[in-house]
Design a protein around this motif. Structure first.
Motif, short mmCIF file in Angstrom:
data_model
loop_
_atom_site.label_atom_id
_atom_site.label_comp_id
_atom_site.label_asym_id
_atom_site.label_seq_id
_atom_site.Cartn_x
_atom_site.Cartn_y
_atom_site.Cartn_z
N GLY A 193 28.37 -4.63 31.73
CA GLY A 193 27.66 -4.17 32.92
C GLY A 193 28.43 -4.33 34.21
O GLY A 193 27.91 -4.05 35.29
N LYS A 194 29.70 -4.73 34.12
CA LYS A 194 30.51 -4.93 35.34
C LYS A 194 30.69 -3.63 36.11
O LYS A 194 30.49 -3.58 37.32
N SER A 195 31.12 -2.59 35.40
CA SER A 195 31.39 -1.32 36.08
C SER A 195 30.13 -0.73 36.70
O SER A 195 30.16 -0.17 37.80
N THR A 196 29.00 -0.85 36.00
CA THR A 196 27.73 -0.37 36.55
C THR A 196 27.38 -1.12 37.82
O THR A 196 26.94 -0.52 38.81
N THR A 197 27.59 -2.43 37.81
CA THR A 197 27.32 -3.24 39.00
C THR A 197 28.19 -2.79 40.17
O THR A 197 27.72 -2.60 41.29
N ILE A 198 29.49 -2.61 39.91
CA ILE A 198 30.42 -2.20 40.96
C ILE A 198 30.05 -0.81 41.48
O ILE A 198 30.08 -0.56 42.70
N ARG A 199 29.69 0.10 40.60
CA ARG A 199 29.34 1.46 41.04
C ARG A 199 28.07 1.48 41.89
O ARG A 199 27.95 2.28 42.80
N ASN A 200 27.15 0.57 41.61
CA ASN A 200 25.97 0.46 42.46
C ASN A 200 26.33 -0.08 43.83
O ASN A 200 25.81 0.39 44.85
N ILE A 201 27.24 -1.04 43.87
CA ILE A 201 27.69 -1.58 45.16
C ILE A 201 28.40 -0.50 45.97
O ILE A 201 28.22 -0.39 47.19
N MET A 202 29.20 0.32 45.29
CA MET A 202 29.97 1.37 45.96
C MET A 202 29.10 2.56 46.38
O MET A 202 29.55 3.42 47.13
N GLY A 203 27.87 2.63 45.91
CA GLY A 203 27.03 3.78 46.21
C GLY A 203 27.34 4.99 45.37
O GLY A 203 26.88 6.10 45.66
N ILE A 204 28.11 4.79 44.28
CA ILE A 204 28.40 5.89 43.36
C ILE A 204 27.15 6.22 42.55
O ILE A 204 26.91 7.36 42.17
N MET A 205 26.36 5.18 42.27
CA MET A 205 25.03 5.36 41.68
C MET A 205 24.09 4.38 42.37
O MET A 205 24.53 3.52 43.14
N TYR A 206 22.81 4.52 42.10
CA TYR A 206 21.83 3.69 42.79
C TYR A 206 21.00 2.90 41.78
O TYR A 206 20.67 3.39 40.70
N PRO A 207 20.66 1.65 42.14
CA PRO A 207 19.91 0.81 41.20
C PRO A 207 18.47 1.28 41.03
O PRO A 207 17.89 1.90 41.93
N ASP A 208 17.90 0.98 39.88
CA ASP A 208 16.47 1.23 39.66
C ASP A 208 15.62 0.16 40.32
O ASP A 208 14.51 0.42 40.77
N GLU A 209 16.15 -1.06 40.31
CA GLU A 209 15.45 -2.17 40.98
C GLU A 209 16.47 -3.01 41.75
O GLU A 209 17.66 -2.95 41.50
N GLY A 210 15.94 -3.77 42.70
CA GLY A 210 16.78 -4.69 43.44
C GLY A 210 17.38 -4.09 44.69
O GLY A 210 17.12 -2.93 45.05
N SER A 211 18.19 -4.87 45.37
CA SER A 211 18.76 -4.44 46.64
C SER A 211 20.20 -4.92 46.78
O SER A 211 20.62 -5.88 46.14
N ILE A 212 20.94 -4.20 47.62
CA ILE A 212 22.32 -4.56 47.97
C ILE A 212 22.40 -4.61 49.49
O ILE A 212 22.12 -3.61 50.16
N GLU A 213 22.75 -5.76 50.03
CA GLU A 213 22.82 -5.94 51.47
C GLU A 213 24.26 -6.20 51.88
O GLU A 213 24.94 -7.03 51.26
N PHE A 214 24.70 -5.49 52.89
CA PHE A 214 26.08 -5.63 53.34
C PHE A 214 26.12 -6.09 54.78
O PHE A 214 25.78 -5.33 55.70
N ASN A 215 26.46 -7.33 55.00
CA ASN A 215 26.80 -7.87 56.32
C ASN A 215 25.82 -7.45 57.42
O ASN A 215 26.24 -6.98 58.49
N GLY A 216 24.53 -7.58 57.15
CA GLY A 216 23.53 -7.29 58.17
C GLY A 216 23.04 -5.88 58.22
O GLY A 216 22.10 -5.57 58.96
N HIS A 217 23.61 -4.96 57.46
CA HIS A 217 23.14 -3.58 57.42
C HIS A 217 21.84 -3.50 56.60
O HIS A 217 21.58 -4.35 55.75
N PRO A 218 21.02 -2.47 56.84
CA PRO A 218 19.79 -2.32 56.05
C PRO A 218 20.10 -2.24 54.56
O PRO A 218 21.19 -1.85 54.15
#
Length: 310
Positions: A42-67
């Motif tokens: 699941g490493k690549s899937t996690t990285i692609r969600n962080i990169m915005g290449i795909m989007y998670p079904d659940e949960g959130s990704i927060e970057f340095n104070g951005h929404p």
């Protein structure tokens, strides 16, 4: 220490197959964080969600104070496992093109590119086409392209693959220097010796779920028990008399004794039988490589103290 990236309860499925489930971790300013796991974990899937290449079904990704889930891509550098430079484009044009995609000033990008090319032994290669470079040279160019825009977060997927030992050392020095200057680095690699040497913390996934998360020191102290390697012909019955041994592995005249977690090494050494044949004896901690193999193959032979958290 400031969290540059915060991943909370991330989940992703493809059709009915669950790929990652309840993944949570942080990457802090100025640290090198390893994301580890066997192929398909699941490493690549996690990285692609962080990169915005795909989007998670659940949960959130927060970057340095951005929404939540709004990652400013100009603030992220990415070196993918599958390299993707245009082969018929000149090196400098390639770097400047990628810098422009990140809205980075062209003049400044050119100055930084020339400095990095010289630093990586590629001085004078700025007008050469990518296809004329060796594999290692092309990898250096792609690395430069991933950091040319001074990202706050740098994601490196198998950055040492295909590099000779000298180039590996160059990459390691540069990665550590970037972290020392405040860049948050998320590194994925199967080279456990490099991870153990370079990374401050690690996050290990198996079947899409967190199995280990903590500082390298935590992992060593809480998971990696001591082992004793003895060279010499010894009967199994004699070895089984030794206290505080979890598991014994023998291969001809080499024996590895995996010790219990709470063993006191000075006391333990004094308890070794006098009849023991010892040509060589080495005591060290179980390596990160051995921990990875144990987790990846579901052997569960090493000490299990639960999930580490830092």
């Amino acid at each position: 220490m400031t969290n540059i990236l915060t991943v909370k309860n991330l989940g992703k499925s493809f059709k009915s197959k669950r790929i990652i489930e309840n993944i949570s971790f942080e990457v802090r300013k100025g640290e090198i964080m390893a994301i580890l796991g066997p192929n398909g974990a699941g490493k690549s899937t996690t990285i692609r969600n962080i990169m915005g290449i795909m989007y998670p079904d659940e949960g959130s990704i927060e970057f340095n104070g951005h929404p939540e889930n709004t990652i400013p891509r100009q603030k992220i550098g990415y070196l993918p496992e599958e390299r993707g430079l245009y082969k018929n484009v000149k090196v400098m044009d390639m770097i400047l093109y990628l810098a422009n995609l990140k809205d980075y000033p062209v003049k400044k990008a050119r100055e930084r590119a020339l400095a990095y090319l010289a630093k990586f032994g590629l001085e004078g290669k700025d007008k050469v086409s990518v296809e004329e470079l060796s594999k290692g040279m092309a990898q250096k160019v792609q690395f430069i392209a991933s950091i040319i825009h001074e990202p706050d977060l740098l994601i490196l997927d198998e950055p040492f693959s295909g590099l000779d030992p000298v180039s590996q050392e160059t990459f390691k020095r540069e990665i550590r220097e970037l972290a020392n200057n405040g860049t948050a680095i998320l590194l994925s690699s199967h080279q456990m010796n490099v991870v153990e040497e370079l990374c401050d913390r690690l996050f290990m996934i198996q079947r899409g779920k967190k199995v280990i998360y903590g500082t390298m020191e935590d992992v060593k102290n809480d998971y990696a028990n001591f082992k004793c390697t003895i060279k010499g012909q010894n009967a199994p019955a004699l070895l089984e008399m030794i206290p505080d041994v979890q598991r014994i592995e023998q291969n001809e005249d080499v024996t590895v004794l995996y010790l219990t977690q709470d063993v006191k090494i000075p006391t333990w050494i004094r308890q070794l039988p006098e009849e023991l044949t010892i040509q060589e004896l080495v005591i060290d901690r179980i390596s990160l490589h051995e921990i990875f193999i144990d987790v990846a193959t579901d052997q569960h032979q090493l000490q299990e103290g639960g999930v580490l958290n830092a």
